[in-house]
Design a protein around this motif. Structure first.
Motif, PDB file in Angstrom:
ATOM      1  N   MET A 158     -25.186 102.980 -77.002  1.00 17.25           N
ATOM      2  CA  MET A 158     -24.287 103.997 -77.543  1.00 17.25           C
ATOM      3  C   MET A 158     -24.893 105.391 -77.476  1.00 17.25           C
ATOM      4  N   ARG A 159     -24.008 106.373 -77.269  1.00 16.54           N
ATOM      5  CA  ARG A 159     -24.382 107.783 -77.255  1.00 16.54           C
ATOM      6  C   ARG A 159     -23.705 108.485 -78.430  1.00 16.54           C
ATOM      7  N   LEU A 160     -24.182 109.680 -78.734  1.00 19.00           N
ATOM      8  CA  LEU A 160     -23.618 110.430 -79.857  1.00 19.00           C
ATOM      9  C   LEU A 160     -22.119 110.669 -79.686  1.00 19.00           C
ATOM     10  N   ALA A 161     -21.675 110.805 -78.433  1.00 19.93           N
ATOM     11  CA  ALA A 161     -20.254 111.026 -78.172  1.00 19.93           C
ATOM     12  C   ALA A 161     -19.410 109.808 -78.549  1.00 19.93           C
ATOM     13  N   ASP A 162     -20.049 108.667 -78.766  1.00 19.51           N
ATOM     14  CA  ASP A 162     -19.331 107.460 -79.162  1.00 19.51           C
ATOM     15  C   ASP A 162     -19.074 107.405 -80.659  1.00 19.51           C
ATOM     16  N   LEU A 163     -19.527 108.416 -81.376  1.00 21.97           N
ATOM     17  CA  LEU A 163     -19.309 108.478 -82.827  1.00 21.97           C
ATOM     18  C   LEU A 163     -18.426 109.675 -83.155  1.00 21.97           C
ATOM     19  N   GLU A 164     -17.286 109.419 -83.769  1.00 20.92           N
ATOM     20  CA  GLU A 164     -16.387 110.489 -84.190  1.00 20.92           C
ATOM     21  C   GLU A 164     -16.159 110.340 -85.689  1.00 20.92           C
ATOM     22  N   LEU A 165     -17.051 110.955 -86.455  1.00 23.22           N
ATOM     23  CA  LEU A 165     -17.048 110.778 -87.908  1.00 23.22           C
ATOM     24  C   LEU A 165     -16.263 111.862 -88.629  1.00 23.22           C
ATOM     25  N   GLU A 166     -15.888 112.926 -87.910  1.00 25.11           N
ATOM     26  CA  GLU A 166     -15.188 114.031 -88.562  1.00 25.11           C
ATOM     27  C   GLU A 166     -13.673 113.820 -88.605  1.00 25.11           C
ATOM     28  N   ARG A 167     -13.180 112.800 -87.925  1.00 26.01           N
ATOM     29  CA  ARG A 167     -11.742 112.502 -87.926  1.00 26.01           C
ATOM     30  C   ARG A 167     -11.286 112.058 -89.313  1.00 26.01           C
ATOM     31  N   SER A 168      -9.974 112.149 -89.560  1.00 25.69           N
ATOM     32  CA  SER A 168      -9.452 111.660 -90.837  1.00 25.69           C
ATOM     33  C   SER A 168      -9.707 110.163 -90.985  1.00 25.69           C
ATOM     34  N   LEU A 169      -9.693 109.457 -89.845  1.00 25.49           N
ATOM     35  CA  LEU A 169     -10.098 108.058 -89.832  1.00 25.49           C
ATOM     36  C   LEU A 169     -11.291 107.956 -88.882  1.00 25.49           C
ATOM     37  N   PRO A 170     -12.513 107.983 -89.420  1.00 22.15           N
ATOM     38  CA  PRO A 170     -13.701 107.933 -88.562  1.00 22.15           C
ATOM     39  C   PRO A 170     -13.683 106.705 -87.658  1.00 22.15           C
ATOM     40  N   ARG A 171     -14.249 106.858 -86.464  1.00 24.90           N
ATOM     41  CA  ARG A 171     -14.253 105.747 -85.534  1.00 24.90           C
ATOM     42  C   ARG A 171     -15.507 105.782 -84.664  1.00 24.90           C
ATOM     43  N   ALA A 172     -15.781 104.626 -84.038  1.00 16.04           N
ATOM     44  CA  ALA A 172     -16.925 104.506 -83.136  1.00 16.04           C
ATOM     45  C   ALA A 172     -16.476 103.731 -81.907  1.00 16.04           C
TER      46      ALA A 172
END
Length: 275
Positions: A158-172
């Motif tokens: 995994m890369r940092l781009a695979d983490l989206e924690l700022e979304r209203s529903l965080p996802r990976a």
């Protein structure tokens, strides 16, 4: 052997085959007193292969202490992987050995409820004797296993781009698919991201792009090797590094080690059916 390993598609498979075949080569070289070059012919000799497997079964080829000490017998699954490695290598060379591997053993996976409860416990208690950053990394990795159902082979790249924690529903994103993250998991991963940022700042800014893109990095400097200075913390971490931290965390916090695969939870209906 290099050509054989390069012919394999999956990185996790290449890593596994390389590890055990290199162990076989090292053991065979030792048996030959290190004076004879190990040839492909020697590796494909059935008696040599069987002797190596017997030595490995007794724990004689172990390079680092296991959970039950340095002289404990090898685990059934590692023996199955060794046998499979030499079998596939021999087939690649056109001289299949056809050695019989032991039946693999699989630990019972946790249900989603059990997995989330255990994650909450691990995320809320930093065990004594474990570096805080290492604990944070291990918990974040477990959180992704719980939420995605994927093992370490899929989570390690995994890369940092695979983490989206700022979304209203965080996802990976793991293995090409996106998975929602619950509050406990996203909190544990966000905590690790902050530590990741601190570990990879400063001396790593010279890297292309200005940051380390891998999610999993080392949390302490390495040891000096071959006359070279110790490598700093914040460099991409190997799978074995993540696995060792996972074993230490679960053994220390829970009193008994849990395999990483056990956190790849199964649905309750599947669990009931398998009983």
């Amino acid at each position: 052997m290099k050509e054989f390993v390069a012919s394999l598609r999956a990185e996790s498979t290449r890593r596994l085959r390389r590890t055990y075949l290199e162990e076989y080569v090292a053991w065979l070289a030792e048996q030959q007193h290190g004076t004879v070059q190990v040839t492909t012919e020697s590796l494909l000799d059935e008696q040599n292969a069987l002797a190596w497997l017997a030595a490995a079964q007794r724990g004689l080829t172990r390079r680092r202490p296991g959970l039950h000490g340095p002289t404990a017998p090898a685990a059934t699954n590692s023996m199955a992987a060794r046998t499979s490695s030499v079998n596939t290598f021999s087939r690649y060379c056109g001289r299949p050995l056809g050695l019989q591997p032991p039946a693999a053993e699989f630990a019972d996976r946790l249900t989603p409820t059990e997995a989330h409860r255990t994650l909450r416990l691990l995320a809320g208690h930093h065990p004594a004797g474990m570096l805080e950053a290492t604990w944070e990394r291990a918990v974040a990795l477990i959180a992704l296993a719980v939420c995605t159902g994927h093992g370490i082979g899929a989570l390690h790249p995994m890369r940092l781009a695979d983490l989206e924690l700022e979304r209203s529903l965080p996802r990976a994103r793991a293995a090409g698919d996106w998975y929602p993250l619950d509050a406990v998991s996203s909190g544990a991963i966000a905590r690790w991201k902050e530590t990741h940022r601190a570990l990879t700042a400063g001396h790593l800014k010279a890297l292309k792009g200005g940051r380390v893109e891998e999610v999993w990095v080392t949390t302490a400097p390495g040891r000096p090797r071959g006359g070279q200075p110790a490598r700093p913390a914040g460099l991409p971490a190997a799978v074995r590094t993540l696995e060792a931290a996972h074993r230490k965390l679960t053994a220390t916090a829970l009193g008994t080690p849990l395999l990483f695969e056990q956190f790849c939870a199964i649905e309750a209906e599947e669990s009931a059916t398998s009983r």
